[in-house]
Scaffold this active site. Structure first.
Site, PDB file in Angstrom:
ATOM      1  CE  LYS A  13      -2.177  -0.875   3.672  1.00  0.00           C
ATOM      2  NZ  LYS A  13      -1.612  -1.944   4.133  1.00  0.00           N
ATOM      3  NE  ARG A  88      -4.335   1.299  11.838  1.00  0.00           N
ATOM      4  CZ  ARG A  88      -3.297   0.944  11.299  1.00  0.00           C
ATOM      5  NH1 ARG A  88      -3.220  -0.226  11.070  1.00  0.00           N
ATOM      6  NH2 ARG A  88      -2.089   1.522  10.923  1.00  0.00           N
ATOM      7  NE  ARG A 127      10.804  -5.541   4.220  1.00  0.00           N
ATOM      8  CZ  ARG A 127       9.527  -5.032   4.286  1.00  0.00           C
ATOM      9  NH1 ARG A 127       9.087  -4.428   3.068  1.00  0.00           N
ATOM     10  NH2 ARG A 127       8.809  -4.786   5.400  1.00  0.00           N
ATOM     11  NE  ARG A 139      10.279  -1.862   8.737  1.00  0.00           N
ATOM     12  CZ  ARG A 139       9.282  -1.698   7.848  1.00  0.00           C
ATOM     13  NH1 ARG A 139       9.558  -1.408   6.754  1.00  0.00           N
ATOM     14  NH2 ARG A 139       7.992  -1.840   8.136  1.00  0.00           N
ATOM     15  NE  ARG A 150       2.424  -4.674  11.502  1.00  0.00           N
ATOM     16  CZ  ARG A 150       2.929  -4.246  10.321  1.00  0.00           C
ATOM     17  NH1 ARG A 150       4.365  -4.620  10.017  1.00  0.00           N
ATOM     18  NH2 ARG A 150       2.340  -3.234   9.666  1.00  0.00           N
TER      19      ARG A 150
END
Length: 198
Positions: A13, A88, A127, A139, A150
């Site tokens: 997104k 959300r 990644r 991260r 998540r």
């Protein structure tokens, strides 16, 4: 053009939002950024948000929608905006609708990124491995277990938002597993042909 991007974390997104704002010259509205800006500017709603955060609580939907309402009055948002990561929940979608209605506005188009969640987990793991191999800090979101959590939160809270917009004839699904440029082309086609924003 007032546009919402829906989809799980890692669906692309953010990447697509950047391309949309360049092509259509409208701002991307991030609720996190807007919240921080309102607090820093000391606006009325910013002060309310600061008090809630200082108390260690989550900012209410009413405050978040109030911050969106304030932000879309700014000159750069007059031609439209992209909302990424908001609403959300169904309650937020309904509150956003009411607020826009009071201003004589409405959402023009909602793009939903359809993705294979297991493939997304694999993408995140790759990644993280590439970042680590390059000697860079990984991260904390790029941990597959954190990412799965998540995804579950997204399914539990945000899954009801898509049907809300589908019932209103605003929802357009895009295959988010395609190459980035192909996703961009799909979005542009939807916006120009189906949402009539060309």
């Amino acid at each position: 053009m007032r546009l919402i991007l829906l989809g799980p974390p890692g669906a692309g997104k953010g990447t697509q939002a950047q391309r949309i704002i360049q092509r259509y010259e409208i701002p991307q509205l991030s609720t996190g950024d807007m919240l921080r800006a309102a607090v820093a500017a000391g606006t009325e709603i910013g002060k309310r948000a600061q008090a809630v955060m200082d108390a260690g609580q989550l900012v209410s939907d009413e405050i978040v929608v109030g911050i969106v309402a304030e932000r879309i009055e700014e000159a750069d948002a007059k031609r439209g905006f992209v909302l990424d990561g908001f609403p959300r929940t169904l309650a937020q979608a309904e509150a956003l609708d009411r607020m826009l209605d009071q201003k004589g506005l409405s959402i023009d188009c909602v793009i939903e990124f359809k993705v294979d969640e297991e493939a997304l987990v694999g993408r995140i793991a790759r990644r993280a491995a590439e970042t680590e191999a390059a000697g860079l800090p990984v991260r904390k979101d790029d941990n597959p277990e954190v990412f799965r959590k998540r995804l579950k939160e997204f399914r539990d809270s945000t899954a009801a938002v898509a049907p809300f917009y589908r019932e209103r004839g605003l929802l357009h699904a895009i295959d988010g597993m395609q190459p980035v440029d192909t996703v961009t082309q799909s979005i542009t086609r939807v916006l120009d042909e189906e949402c009539g924003v060309a």
